[in-house]
Design a protein around this motif. Structure first.
Motif, PDB file in Angstrom:
ATOM      1  N   ARG A   2      -6.022  -0.750 -17.615  1.00 42.54           N
ATOM      2  CA  ARG A   2      -7.363  -1.312 -17.931  1.00 42.54           C
ATOM      3  C   ARG A   2      -7.489  -2.363 -16.964  1.00 42.54           C
ATOM      4  O   ARG A   2      -6.738  -3.341 -16.836  1.00 42.54           O
ATOM      5  N   LEU A   3      -8.905  -2.267 -16.280  1.00 44.21           N
ATOM      6  CA  LEU A   3      -9.196  -3.315 -15.326  1.00 44.21           C
ATOM      7  C   LEU A   3     -10.222  -4.098 -15.695  1.00 44.21           C
ATOM      8  O   LEU A   3     -11.492  -3.460 -16.709  1.00 44.21           O
ATOM      9  N   SER A   4     -10.442  -5.404 -15.541  1.00 42.36           N
ATOM     10  CA  SER A   4     -11.555  -5.996 -15.809  1.00 42.36           C
ATOM     11  C   SER A   4     -12.733  -5.721 -14.803  1.00 42.36           C
ATOM     12  O   SER A   4     -12.466  -5.347 -13.764  1.00 42.36           O
ATOM     13  N   VAL A  47      -6.591  -5.837  -8.505  1.00 44.61           N
ATOM     14  CA  VAL A  47      -6.139  -4.533  -9.271  1.00 44.61           C
ATOM     15  C   VAL A  47      -4.617  -4.467  -9.245  1.00 44.61           C
ATOM     16  O   VAL A  47      -4.208  -3.961 -10.316  1.00 44.61           O
ATOM     17  N   MET A  60     -13.160   1.630 -16.218  1.00 50.02           N
ATOM     18  CA  MET A  60     -13.142   0.767 -14.838  1.00 50.02           C
ATOM     19  C   MET A  60     -14.404   0.630 -14.099  1.00 50.02           C
ATOM     20  O   MET A  60     -14.659   1.510 -13.358  1.00 50.02           O
ATOM     21  N   SER A 113      -0.540  -4.218 -17.153  1.00 53.78           N
ATOM     22  CA  SER A 113      -0.707  -3.057 -18.030  1.00 53.78           C
ATOM     23  C   SER A 113       0.557  -2.624 -18.171  1.00 53.78           C
ATOM     24  O   SER A 113       0.694  -2.254 -19.428  1.00 53.78           O
ATOM     25  N   ALA A 134      -3.603  -6.268 -12.498  1.00 49.65           N
ATOM     26  CA  ALA A 134      -4.066  -5.705 -13.378  1.00 49.65           C
ATOM     27  C   ALA A 134      -3.081  -4.613 -13.850  1.00 49.65           C
ATOM     28  O   ALA A 134      -2.574  -4.273 -15.094  1.00 49.65           O
ATOM     29  N   MET A 135      -2.760  -3.878 -12.745  1.00 54.74           N
ATOM     30  CA  MET A 135      -1.743  -2.657 -13.185  1.00 54.74           C
ATOM     31  C   MET A 135      -0.450  -2.964 -13.572  1.00 54.74           C
ATOM     32  O   MET A 135       0.263  -2.707 -14.483  1.00 54.74           O
TER      33      MET A 135
END
Length: 357
Positions: free
Chosen positions: A144-146, A128, A268, A135, A131-132
């Motif tokens: 947006r998170l996978s 996470v 998410m 972004s 990902a943050m």
């Protein structure tokens, strides 16, 4: 927060009712017939019918207004819905909001906060965190998170971690117990015509909060049943989630209930399981499992201290809980996080019970 187009539908000005259109057409017709005439307009900006229009003119105006409204309804993409459903979807007239992380430094702080509370979930927190930061670095309109699949022993706090994530980023969070849902219907909704048909929990969460990237937790997904209809059709939860977990198909996901396309690519997803081997391969290819471990004894003690302070427990109560964790009964096999949370809840209830006289 930024806004994105969320629904494939057109919305027209609700103030342009049939009566408003008829009044506007009447004013325009009089101006065409008498351009030299200075017409008085009323306070609401629309002039009422005047005697200079005969019945034939009024019938033409009414037919024209009715035809325009019918064309607008067909162009909206919502003409197949009941009025109350069109009103509900009207909240997306200006799109839906997206939660976002304002800077990479803010992403570092959020990830550090989650890791401090649950260090044994470091694999998920690290995912996470990156990902943050991505972004922010790539200038996305929102976070947006996978899709994430947390796999590990029961009671280690997989669902608790997902809730903690939602709290950290201030996003609405909904938890769906796969074992308690009616297969896919409770998550993605059911088609009209079925008994008790309704929208799914995911789209309901987005409608209520008007947020396009909530945290959706599907707990113990491998235990979801697969009901079969009388015609032999199956409705498995894992299969229903496949188009929602794939970004390309999620961007234009068709809701079974509303029969309208939504952009669900920002949702998410956090899935949890105790045994990922029971899940179908297409699901695993979309969200490879992260193998979680049990918390160690020192990590449980730190968790009790932090959570005890958060629940405003006394030092005596926190010390008693730690002493209970050190009991020989737990030697070599610390209790699960679920047991520890129950102990904290019980301690809070005891400390806050009324005095008996």
């Amino acid at each position: 927060m930024t806004r994105i187009p969320f629904i494939e539908a057109r919305f027209f000005d609700p103030a342009e009712t049939r009566h408003a259109l008829e009044c506007r057409f009447a004013v325009h017709l009089r101006k065409l017939r008498a351009p030299h005439l200075h017409l008085r307009e009323e306070s609401n900006g629309i002039e009422a019918f005047e005697p200079d229009l005969d019945i034939k003119d009024m019938h033409r105006i009414q037919r024209h207004a009715k035809r325009i409204l019918a064309c607008r309804e067909a162009a909206s993409g919502l003409d197949h819905l009941r009025k109350e459903d069109r009103v509900r979807l009207g909240v997306f007239r200006d799109g839906a909001k997206l939660f976002w992380v304002c800077s990479e430094h803010h992403a570092d702080e959020l990830a550090a906060s989650i890791h401090t509370d649950m260090p044994w979930m470091a694999l998920a927190t690290d995912l996470v965190w990156h990902a943050m930061r991505r972004s922010v670095r790539e200038g996305w309109p929102g976070l947006r998170l996978s899709p994430i699949l947390l796999d590990g022993p029961p009671g280690i706090g997989k669902s608790h971690w997902a809730r903690l994530l939602g709290e950290a980023i201030a996003a609405p969070t909904t938890v769906i117990e796969a074992t308690g849902e009616n297969a896919s219907f409770g998550v993605v909704g059911s088609q009209r015509g079925w008994g008790g048909s309704c929208p799914g929990r995911v789209i309901e969460t987005i409608i209520q909060n008007r947020i396009a990237n909530p945290v959706v937790v599907v707990d113990e997904i491998e235990k979801a049943g697969t009901p079969t209809s009388t015609k032999g059709l199956t409705f498995g939860l894992a299969e229903a989630l496949l188009p929602l977990l794939e970004p390309m198909t999620a961007r234009r996901w068709s809701c079974p209930y509303f029969q309208v396309r939504f952009d669900m690519s920002w949702v998410m997803w956090v899935l949890t399981s105790n045994n990922h081997r029971l899940l179908p391969e297409p699901l695993l290819s979309r969200c490879p499992p992260l193998m979680m471990r049990n918390p160690s004894f020192p990590e449980l003690v730190d968790f009790v201290r932090r959570e005890g302070l958060r629940r405003k427990l006394s030092d005596t109560a926190i010390a008693s809980l730690i002493e209970a964790l050190e009991h020989p009964f737990w030697r070599g096999r610390p209790p699960s996080l679920r047991v520890v949370i129950r102990m904290l809840t019980r301690a809070a209830d005891i400390e806050n019970r009324p005095s008996l006289h």
